[in-house]
Scaffold this motif. Structure first.
Motif, mmCIF file in Angstrom:
data_model
loop_
_atom_site.group_PDB
_atom_site.id
_atom_site.type_symbol
_atom_site.label_atom_id
_atom_site.label_comp_id
_atom_site.label_asym_id
_atom_site.label_seq_id
_atom_site.Cartn_x
_atom_site.Cartn_y
_atom_site.Cartn_z
ATOM 1 N N GLY A 104 24.108 89.239 28.544
ATOM 2 C CA GLY A 104 25.542 89.249 28.178
ATOM 3 C C GLY A 104 26.396 89.633 29.269
ATOM 4 N N ASN A 105 25.804 90.420 30.018
ATOM 5 C CA ASN A 105 26.738 90.473 31.353
ATOM 6 C C ASN A 105 26.637 89.445 32.389
ATOM 7 O OD1 ASN A 105 26.707 93.150 33.969
ATOM 8 N ND2 ASN A 105 28.346 92.774 32.849
ATOM 9 N N ARG A 165 36.926 90.168 23.214
ATOM 10 C CA ARG A 165 37.468 89.070 23.528
ATOM 11 C C ARG A 165 38.340 88.376 22.138
ATOM 12 N NH1 ARG A 165 33.765 84.471 25.872
ATOM 13 N NH2 ARG A 165 33.642 86.151 27.258
ATOM 14 N N ALA A 189 24.711 89.062 21.565
ATOM 15 C CA ALA A 189 23.691 90.002 21.671
ATOM 16 C C ALA A 189 24.271 91.121 21.378
ATOM 17 C CB ALA A 189 23.457 89.743 23.380
ATOM 18 N N GLY A 190 24.955 92.011 22.200
ATOM 19 C CA GLY A 190 25.353 93.243 21.908
ATOM 20 C C GLY A 190 26.808 93.276 21.212
ATOM 21 N N VAL A 243 21.381 87.260 18.330
ATOM 22 C CA VAL A 243 20.086 87.072 19.263
ATOM 23 C C VAL A 243 19.319 88.370 19.598
ATOM 24 C CG1 VAL A 243 20.642 84.884 20.546
ATOM 25 C CG2 VAL A 243 21.055 87.052 21.467
ATOM 26 N N ALA A 300 26.166 86.114 31.500
ATOM 27 C CA ALA A 300 26.720 85.085 30.781
ATOM 28 C C ALA A 300 28.494 85.146 30.807
ATOM 29 C CB ALA A 300 26.315 84.813 29.298
ATOM 30 N N ALA A 347 24.752 96.645 24.488
ATOM 31 C CA ALA A 347 24.877 95.661 25.878
ATOM 32 C C ALA A 347 23.659 95.267 26.136
ATOM 33 C CB ALA A 347 26.000 96.301 26.701
ATOM 34 N N ASN A 366 32.601 104.388 31.288
ATOM 35 C CA ASN A 366 33.600 103.389 31.115
ATOM 36 C C ASN A 366 34.906 103.135 32.191
ATOM 37 O OD1 ASN A 366 32.844 102.635 28.346
ATOM 38 N ND2 ASN A 366 33.636 104.464 27.364
ATOM 39 N N ALA A 367 34.125 103.100 33.339
ATOM 40 C CA ALA A 367 35.094 102.882 34.330
ATOM 41 C C ALA A 367 35.197 101.540 34.816
ATOM 42 C CB ALA A 367 34.851 103.644 35.621
ATOM 43 N N LEU A 385 19.653 78.929 25.366
ATOM 44 C CA LEU A 385 19.711 80.482 25.320
ATOM 45 C C LEU A 385 19.103 81.022 26.715
ATOM 46 C CD1 LEU A 385 18.628 81.592 21.978
ATOM 47 C CD2 LEU A 385 20.872 81.777 22.729
ATOM 48 N N ILE A 386 19.794 82.262 27.242
ATOM 49 C CA ILE A 386 18.925 82.798 28.097
ATOM 50 C C ILE A 386 17.856 83.529 27.527
ATOM 51 C CG2 ILE A 386 19.180 84.743 29.812
ATOM 52 C CD1 ILE A 386 22.364 84.400 30.073
ATOM 53 N N LEU A 421 32.182 90.069 23.462
ATOM 54 C CA LEU A 421 32.768 89.242 22.276
ATOM 55 C C LEU A 421 33.573 89.942 21.365
ATOM 56 C CD1 LEU A 421 29.683 86.887 21.735
ATOM 57 C CD2 LEU A 421 31.621 86.415 22.813
HETATM 58 C C1 LIG Z 1 34.164 100.065 26.566
HETATM 59 C C2 LIG Z 1 33.591 98.921 27.326
HETATM 60 C C3 LIG Z 1 33.275 99.311 28.662
HETATM 61 C C4 LIG Z 1 32.548 98.238 29.359
HETATM 62 N N1 LIG Z 1 32.187 98.572 30.787
HETATM 63 C C5 LIG Z 1 31.367 97.916 31.558
HETATM 64 C C6 LIG Z 1 31.176 98.135 32.807
HETATM 65 O O1 LIG Z 1 31.188 99.430 33.151
HETATM 66 N N2 LIG Z 1 30.502 97.300 33.674
HETATM 67 C C7 LIG Z 1 30.253 96.087 33.359
HETATM 68 O O2 LIG Z 1 29.911 95.148 34.074
HETATM 69 N N3 LIG Z 1 30.730 95.622 32.091
HETATM 70 C C8 LIG Z 1 31.296 96.372 31.158
HETATM 71 N N4 LIG Z 1 31.850 95.903 29.848
HETATM 72 C C9 LIG Z 1 31.504 94.739 29.205
HETATM 73 C C10 LIG Z 1 30.055 94.367 28.802
HETATM 74 O O3 LIG Z 1 29.813 95.679 27.878
HETATM 75 C C11 LIG Z 1 29.145 93.809 29.442
HETATM 76 O O4 LIG Z 1 29.460 92.577 30.065
HETATM 77 C C12 LIG Z 1 27.618 93.743 28.649
HETATM 78 O O5 LIG Z 1 26.563 93.610 29.469
HETATM 79 C C13 LIG Z 1 27.764 92.434 27.710
HETATM 80 O O6 LIG Z 1 26.548 92.293 27.154
HETATM 81 P P1 LIG Z 1 26.450 92.170 25.451
HETATM 82 O O7 LIG Z 1 25.162 92.117 25.041
HETATM 83 O O8 LIG Z 1 27.235 93.144 24.689
HETATM 84 O O9 LIG Z 1 27.190 90.844 25.364
HETATM 85 P P2 LIG Z 1 27.619 89.728 24.222
HETATM 86 O O10 LIG Z 1 29.242 90.377 24.067
HETATM 87 O O11 LIG Z 1 27.081 89.722 22.846
HETATM 88 O O12 LIG Z 1 27.953 88.261 24.686
HETATM 89 C C14 LIG Z 1 28.717 88.165 26.115
HETATM 90 C C15 LIG Z 1 28.746 86.829 26.428
HETATM 91 O O13 LIG Z 1 27.139 86.437 26.829
HETATM 92 C C16 LIG Z 1 26.822 85.464 26.119
HETATM 93 N N5 LIG Z 1 25.192 85.613 25.675
HETATM 94 C C17 LIG Z 1 25.045 86.964 25.305
HETATM 95 N N6 LIG Z 1 23.445 86.772 25.048
HETATM 96 C C18 LIG Z 1 22.965 85.510 25.407
HETATM 97 C C19 LIG Z 1 21.871 84.833 25.645
HETATM 98 N N7 LIG Z 1 20.655 85.483 25.178
HETATM 99 N N8 LIG Z 1 21.693 83.487 25.877
HETATM 100 C C20 LIG Z 1 22.911 82.884 26.259
HETATM 101 N N9 LIG Z 1 24.497 83.456 26.302
HETATM 102 C C21 LIG Z 1 24.090 84.865 25.710
HETATM 103 C C22 LIG Z 1 27.624 85.370 24.747
HETATM 104 O O14 LIG Z 1 27.882 84.290 23.998
HETATM 105 C C23 LIG Z 1 29.000 85.871 25.566
HETATM 106 O O15 LIG Z 1 29.562 84.635 26.163
HETATM 107 C C24 LIG Z 1 32.613 97.048 28.898
HETATM 108 C C25 LIG Z 1 32.929 96.671 27.750
HETATM 109 C C26 LIG Z 1 33.310 97.574 26.732
HETATM 110 C C27 LIG Z 1 33.722 97.048 25.467
#
Ligand SMILES: Cc1cc2nc3c(=O)[nH]c(=O)nc-3n(C[C@H](O)[C@H](O)[C@H](O)COP(=O)(O)OP(=O)(O)OC[C@H]3O[C@@H](n4cnc5c(N)ncnc54)[C@H](O)[C@@H]3O)c2cc1C
Length: 318
Positions: A134-135, A33, A25-26, A51, A137, A130, A211-212, A186-187, A30
């Protein structure tokens, strides 16, 4: 790396069914990781399914009181970052899938606890990418919107070529980093079920505003009718292997009014809630914080929650 960028949900689900490509997603989890050393691009094992551009995942609707937030809606929109909701409503309208006023109504219904949790996640640039899906999953016990979604007793809408199923977030997440997402699913949306709450509370304890890393968090929501608490749920983040709920503590607030939440009565209530919650708050020591600090703060936050709810009832003369 083989990657796919489908234009429709149907196409995306066929790709999931055929080769189980990794949803992306965002990419904010990933990309970290699978980061590679020496400036090389990340190496996600296996094919990747982008997606973020699928129109069916970018909607937000309010129907029969249920609020559905599409899996690819950026967190900046949920957080109400300046300008983002307006731009989003315009983009949905220009894509022809809904009129801006309908989208605006659904956006305005996003519960405060969820908005505030999203606004505390990462920083503005990160929230442009983000997503809540994603948060969820990623299933971290410190996931900020995940804690808010537990407090809202939210549901996850999952789709595959075989149809749709709906799970509560607490069923969907089975452990740290583990979920019931099937290889072909998919979600598609996160659902906040009706009736939406009339009050919400969010607190993230970290070392700075943006970014905490979350040391401990607390989210709560309540339904109020005729000055009385008819529904209450509180969730704690980063104090166990998953987000922690304690229904036995929650139920102590049911039927209470503003006057029950004042003075010695409130102190007794907070104490009883903390006693009920304490055995379930089982944090660990890690690089973010200590178990002792986390447990103390989590239990102290119960007092803050009750006093915030009392103020709301009083200020609104409920
Ligand atoms: C600098 C930094 C700061 C951060 N700060 C925080 C914070 O303060 N709090 C916090 O909770 N998190 C934080 N995070 C973690 C991250 O940003 C969050 O978890 C974010 O919500 C992930 O969303 P994404 O769309 O980027 O997920 P992705 O990286 O795209 O995916 C994450 C997981 O979700 C799965 N996924 C995504 N979309 C779908 C879908 N539609 N169906 C099924 N599976 C799916 C992917 O396969 C993967 O396993 C931070 C990360 C970074 C790099």
């Amino acid at each position: 790396m083989n990657s796919y960028r489908p234009d429709t949900l149907k196409e995306a689900l066929n790709i999931r069914a055929d080769i189980s490509a990794k949803p992306f997603a965002g990419g904010t989890d990933l990309m970290v990781r699978y980061r590679a050393k020496n400036g090389m691009p990340p190496t996600v094992p296996g094919p990747v399914l982008f997606v973020d551009g699928i129109p069916e995942l970018r909607g937000i609707t309010l129907s029969d009181g249920n609020l559905d937030i599409g899996a690819a809606v950026p967190l900046a929109v949920v957080a109400d970052d300046p300008g983002d909701r307006t731009a989003f409503a315009e983009s949905v309208e220009s894509a022809g899938s809904a009129v801006g006023s309908v989208v605006a109504e659904a956006l305005a219904a996003i519960p405060e606890v969820l908005r505030a949790a999203a606004a505390d996640l990462g920083a503005p640039a990160l929230r442009q990418r983000a997503t809540m899906a994603g948060n969820l999953a990623n299933a971290s016990p410190a996931g900020d919107t995940v804690a808010a979604l537990y407090a809202l007793e939210a549901q996850v809408v999952l789709a595959s070529v075989n149809g749709e199923r709906i799970l509560s977030v607490s069923e969907f997440i089975t452990g740290p980093g583990r979920t019931l997402l099937a290889d072909n699913e998919l979600i598609t949306a996160i659902r906040i079920p009706s009736p939406l709450p009339g009050w919400g509370y969010w607190r993230k304890v970290g070392t700075r505003r943006a970014n905490a890393l979350t040391k401990v968090s607390a989210a709560a929501s309540a339904r109020l009718e005729a000055g009385s608490i008819t529904g209450f749920s509180m969730a704690f983040g980063a104090v166990g292997p998953v987000i922690i709920r304690v229904p036995a503590a929650d139920s102590l607030l049911l039927g209470k009014t503003a006057s029950d939440l004042e003075g010695p009565a409130a102190e007794g209530l907070v104490q009883a809630m903390a006693v009920a919650a304490a055995p379930h708050i089982t944090p660990i020591d890690d690089q973010r914080s200590t178990a002792k600090y986390r447990k103390t703060v989590a239990l102290n936050l119960i007092g803050e929650v009750v006093s915030s709810l009392a103020s709301h009832l009083k200020e609104n003369q409920l």
